[in-house]
Scaffold this motif. Structure first.
Motif, PDB file in Angstrom:
ATOM      1  N   LEU A 179      -0.915   5.272  10.311  1.00 15.69           N
ATOM      2  CA  LEU A 179      -1.656   4.954   9.080  1.00 15.69           C
ATOM      3  C   LEU A 179      -1.659   3.452   8.807  1.00 15.69           C
ATOM      4  CD1 LEU A 179      -0.458   7.935   6.870  1.00 15.69           C
ATOM      5  CD2 LEU A 179      -2.711   7.629   7.929  1.00 15.69           C
TER       6      LEU A 179
ATOM      7  N   ARG B 137      -4.468   2.425  10.998  1.00 16.58           N
ATOM      8  CA  ARG B 137      -5.771   2.976  10.581  1.00 16.58           C
ATOM      9  C   ARG B 137      -6.304   2.274   9.332  1.00 16.58           C
ATOM     10  NH1 ARG B 137      -6.102   9.147   9.441  1.00 16.58           N
ATOM     11  NH2 ARG B 137      -5.885   9.181  11.697  1.00 16.58           N
ATOM     12  N   TYR B 138      -5.438   2.030   8.372  1.00 15.02           N
ATOM     13  CA  TYR B 138      -5.878   1.402   7.123  1.00 15.02           C
ATOM     14  C   TYR B 138      -5.756  -0.121   7.160  1.00 15.02           C
ATOM     15  CZ  TYR B 138      -6.488   6.018   5.271  1.00 15.02           C
ATOM     16  OH  TYR B 138      -6.934   7.295   5.076  1.00 15.02           O
ATOM     17  N   ARG B 139      -5.497  -0.657   8.335  1.00 16.98           N
ATOM     18  CA  ARG B 139      -5.481  -2.098   8.587  1.00 16.98           C
ATOM     19  C   ARG B 139      -4.546  -2.846   7.635  1.00 16.98           C
ATOM     20  NH1 ARG B 139      -9.896  -3.799  11.894  1.00 16.98           N
ATOM     21  NH2 ARG B 139      -9.772  -5.823  10.905  1.00 16.98           N
TER      22      ARG B 139
ATOM     23  N   ILE C 172       0.907   5.357   0.444  1.00 14.34           N
ATOM     24  CA  ILE C 172       0.170   6.527   0.912  1.00 14.34           C
ATOM     25  C   ILE C 172       1.070   7.746   0.780  1.00 14.34           C
ATOM     26  CG2 ILE C 172      -0.975   7.663   2.856  1.00 14.34           C
ATOM     27  CD1 ILE C 172      -1.757   4.918   3.914  1.00 14.34           C
TER      28      ILE C 172
ATOM     29  N   LEU D 165      -3.167   6.091  -1.978  1.00 12.56           N
ATOM     30  CA  LEU D 165      -3.958   7.107  -1.293  1.00 12.56           C
ATOM     31  C   LEU D 165      -3.177   8.406  -1.249  1.00 12.56           C
ATOM     32  CD1 LEU D 165      -5.320   5.211   1.841  1.00 12.56           C
ATOM     33  CD2 LEU D 165      -6.576   5.853  -0.206  1.00 12.56           C
TER      34      LEU D 165
ATOM     35  N   LYS E 156       0.857  -1.181   0.000  1.00 14.37           N
ATOM     36  CA  LYS E 156       0.000   0.000   0.000  1.00 14.37           C
ATOM     37  C   LYS E 156       0.893   1.230   0.000  1.00 14.37           C
ATOM     38  CE  LYS E 156      -4.046   1.879   0.175  1.00 14.37           C
ATOM     39  NZ  LYS E 156      -4.989   1.591  -0.910  1.00 14.37           N
TER      40      LYS E 156
END
Length: 175
Positions: free
Chosen positions: A78, A81-83, A55, A173, A53
């Protein structure tokens, strides 16, 4: 990873964070660049079992800056938060870019972290920050993702299973 290894004064850092906006992030990472990054993540994940991921964050809140929150701390926040930790093999990897601080942080879940050396993570961050210092955001990110995927393919190769295992969205993101 800091481009210049020096810590700016609090007022200087606060000013940089105030001046860096989501528009800054969109200018440095326009839609075609984000689509190319998404495709790179999707393609790379076909070669390994990790879940990547990306970000991009233009800046921290002024409150976070005054509290002395680091990019590393924000990356961990993060990650939770975004697992990104919530994958079957504990194989989530967050690549976090903080534009105002000129930092790249990689946070990896335990299933990956134990297989990759600190130097490998640093080399990937260095590839990005070196390119960013030249103003080359898209290509540097893509090159570093290629390097990341090569490392992950070596330590967590696909085992021949062709089923779809995409547990995290490949879409970057921008915060």
């Amino acid at each position: 990873m800091n481009r210049n290894n020096t810590q700016p004064s609090l007022p200087t850092r606060a000013l940089r964070h105030l001046q860096s906006t989501k528009a800054t992030a969109r200018r440095l990472f326009p839609s075609p660049a984000l689509k190319a990054i998404q495709a790179s993540i999707a393609d790379g994940e076909q070669r390994h079992r990790a879940q990547v991921k990306l970000i991009v964050e233009a800046a921290l809140s002024l409150g976070a800056v005054w509290r002395g929150e680091t990019s590393r701390q924000r990356a961990h926040e993060l990650f939770a938060r975004y697992r990104i930790w919530d994958t079957e093999e504990n194989c989530g990897v967050l690549v976090y870019l903080n534009l105002a601080d000129h930092k790249v942080e990689i946070v990896a879940d335990r299933g990956v972290a134990r297989l990759v050396t600190r130097q490998q993570w640093q080399d990937i961050c260095q590839a990005m920050t070196t390119g960013y210092a030249r103003g080359d955001y898209s290509d540097s990110t893509l090159a570093a993702l290629g390097q990341l995927h090569a490392v992950l393919a070596h330590v967590m190769p696909r085992d021949g299973d062709t089923r779809e295992h995409n547990e995290l969205s490949d879409k970057p993101l921008v915060l």
